[in-house]
Design an enzyme around this catalytic site. Structure first.
Site, PDB file in Angstrom:
ATOM      1  CG  HIS A  16      -1.862   1.160   1.288  1.00  0.00           C
ATOM      2  ND1 HIS A  16      -3.213   1.000   1.522  1.00  0.00           N
ATOM      3  CD2 HIS A  16      -1.682   2.498   1.143  1.00  0.00           C
ATOM      4  CE1 HIS A  16      -3.810   2.172   1.517  1.00  0.00           C
ATOM      5  NE2 HIS A  16      -2.901   3.110   1.288  1.00  0.00           N
ATOM      6  CG  HIS A  18      -0.923   7.159  -1.087  1.00  0.00           C
ATOM      7  ND1 HIS A  18      -2.176   7.268  -1.664  1.00  0.00           N
ATOM      8  CD2 HIS A  18      -1.109   6.526   0.097  1.00  0.00           C
ATOM      9  CE1 HIS A  18      -3.074   6.724  -0.845  1.00  0.00           C
ATOM     10  NE2 HIS A  18      -2.453   6.266   0.224  1.00  0.00           N
ATOM     11  CE  LYS A 102      -7.861   2.195  -0.286  1.00  0.00           C
ATOM     12  NZ  LYS A 102      -6.743   3.082  -0.033  1.00  0.00           N
ATOM     13  CG  HIS A 139      -9.695   4.729   3.686  1.00  0.00           C
ATOM     14  ND1 HIS A 139      -8.484   5.377   3.714  1.00  0.00           N
ATOM     15  CD2 HIS A 139     -10.408   5.247   4.726  1.00  0.00           C
ATOM     16  CE1 HIS A 139      -8.464   6.238   4.720  1.00  0.00           C
ATOM     17  NE2 HIS A 139      -9.625   6.190   5.342  1.00  0.00           N
ATOM     18  CG  HIS A 177      -4.638   2.448   6.052  1.00  0.00           C
ATOM     19  ND1 HIS A 177      -5.971   2.478   6.372  1.00  0.00           N
ATOM     20  CD2 HIS A 177      -4.546   3.028   4.831  1.00  0.00           C
ATOM     21  CE1 HIS A 177      -6.634   3.057   5.393  1.00  0.00           C
ATOM     22  NE2 HIS A 177      -5.804   3.393   4.448  1.00  0.00           N
ATOM     23  CG  ASP A 250      -1.554   5.001   4.036  1.00  0.00           C
ATOM     24  OD1 ASP A 250      -1.678   5.323   2.840  1.00  0.00           O
ATOM     25  OD2 ASP A 250      -2.271   5.462   4.941  1.00  0.00           O
TER      26      ASP A 250
HETATM   27  C1  NCD Z   1      -3.549   9.372   1.927  1.00  0.00           C
HETATM   28  C2  NCD Z   1      -3.093  10.367   0.890  1.00  0.00           C
HETATM   29  O1  NCD Z   1      -2.535  11.413   1.253  1.00  0.00           O
HETATM   30  O2  NCD Z   1      -3.242  10.088  -0.315  1.00  0.00           O
HETATM   31  N1  NCD Z   1      -3.437   9.973   3.231  1.00  0.00           N
HETATM   32  C3  NCD Z   1      -3.328   9.322   4.404  1.00  0.00           C
HETATM   33  O3  NCD Z   1      -3.355   9.974   5.447  1.00  0.00           O
HETATM   34  N2  NCD Z   1      -3.167   8.028   4.453  1.00  0.00           N
HETATM   35  C4  NCD Z   1      -4.931   8.953   1.622  1.00  0.00           C
HETATM   36  C5  NCD Z   1      -5.328   7.711   2.343  1.00  0.00           C
HETATM   37  O4  NCD Z   1      -4.862   6.628   1.985  1.00  0.00           O
HETATM   38  O5  NCD Z   1      -6.116   7.807   3.268  1.00  0.00           O
HETATM   39 ZN    ZN Z   2      -3.370   5.119   1.685  1.00  0.00          ZN
END
Ligand code: NCD
Ligand code: ZN
Length: 348
Positions: A16, A18, A102, A139, A177, A250
């Site tokens: 996971h 970003h 997702k 999520h 998460h 995450d």
């Molecule tokens: C994530 C993001 O910034 O894209 N932020 C986070 O706090 N985890 C979005 C998410 O996965 O909730």
């Molecule tokens: Zn995330």
């Protein structure tokens, strides 16, 4: 027994992450690729990745952002909206462009405005995913503003997830998460189709971290960190040896001025020293011998993918984490900024 000075494990994967896009992608991709062989790449771009074509183009941008010679494999995901098309999902999955899909409840978190407003709208998509063996990544937070933000995960499990698992008994579901004792217990007691990812920050922080001597935007993420008893439960699940729990950072970078703001963004940028952070938590729990299963084996097992054959080595050589890292004409404040971690990844 003496203190371990060296850990050697299969190369881990991040289930996971970003990675963002454009300049930010080019700034952060190498941190993830340094440690992980593969990663499940979140689709919450603006606009979100909802078609196989968009996933293919995004995957190419990720590959282009990697350092020369990197063997890192991005595993792409589809962002589910109310209009999710079962045929498009199946086509993308078949073509290897969507490893999973997702589910963001609409308005739950960063860039989730296009998320799902009502599970009923995506039932046909979920039925198809169940049939073709395509995992659903959740999520798990309700978005009702009248529910206390610290309760939103537990309420999601009661109101939504329990029914989802009952209605789609063959659908593989990852509760992403996890942050609460309720989530750890739910996943542990569910059947083999249900698993969870655990982040380094939810192993390390409780909600005091948000207010340590003042307001701490770099400890703010969603789902928000919880009470100490929840942190303990999440840690225990991660180190338990149960194959249902695996690594998902995450890592969610936001430029420093967007974090340190009147309305700061949610997300912790933990990519630079993620495996070092996990190793530290596992050692604190006396469970270094279970790090490999959590980081490198349970994830591929759940996704039905081969384990990595390559290995990595961590040595007990302290690293001082930078207070700030340049990125995209601005800076990122990494998780553990200014702290010293006891382990260091040395290239195998
Ligand atoms: C994530 C993001 O910034 O894209 N932020 C986070 O706090 N985890 C979005 C998410 O996965 O909730
Ligand atoms: Zn995330």
């Amino acid at each position: 027994m003496g203190e371990a000075t060296r850990i050697e494990i299969r190369r881990p994967d991040d289930w996971h992450v970003h990675l963002r896009d454009g300049e930010m992608l080019r700034a952060v991709a190498s941190y993830t690729a340094r440690q992980f062989a593969r990663a499940i790449v979140m689709p919450n771009l603006v606009p979100p990745v909802t078609t196989a074509g968009a996933a293919e183009a995004y995957r190419q941008r990720v590959l282009d952002a990697l350092p020369e010679g990197s063997g890192f494999v991005p595993l792409m995901t589809c962002y589910l909206t109310d209009h999710a098309d079962p045929d498009e999902l199946a086509r993308g999955h078949e073509a290897g462009l969507f490893t999973a899909a997702k589910l963001y409840p609409a308005h739950a978190t960063t860039n989730s405005a296009f998320g799902v407003t009502d599970l009923a709208t995506i039932r046909p998509a979920l039925e198809r995913m169940q049939r073709i063996g395509m995992p659903l990544l959740v999520h798990g937070e309700v978005t009702d503003r009248d529910i206390d933000i610290f309760d939103r995960e537990a309420v999601y499990i009661d109101r939504i997830l329990t029914g989802l698992v009952r209605d789609f008994p063959e659908l593989r579901i990852v509760l992403e998460h996890i942050t609460t004792a309720e989530a750890a217990a739910f996943v542990e007691s569910a059947g083999p189709t249900v698993a969870a990812t655990v982040t380094p920050h939810h192993m390390a922080l409780n909600r005091n971290a948000l207010f340590e001597g003042g307001l701490r935007p770099h400890a703010y993420c969603l789902p928000v960190v919880k009470r100490e008893r929840h942190r303990q439960a999440v840690r225990k699940a991660a180190v338990s040896g149960s194959a249902k729990f695996f690594l998902g950072t995450d890592s969610a970078p936001h430029a420093v001025e967007r974090k340190e703001a009147d309305c700061g963004c949610a997300g912790i940028f933990n990519a630079p020293y993620a495996i070092e952070s996990y190793a530290t938590a596992f050692e604190e729990e006396g469970a270094l011998d279970r790090l490999e299963a959590f980081a490198s084996e349970n994830g591929p097992l759940f996704y039905g993918l081969p384990r990595n054959e390559e290995r990595i080595v961590l040595e007990r050589v302290p690293i001082e984490v930078e207070t700030s890292l340049p990125a995209a004409g601005s800076a990122l404040v990494p998780f553990h900024a200014g702290e010293t971690l006891p382990w260091r990844l040395v290239q195998a």
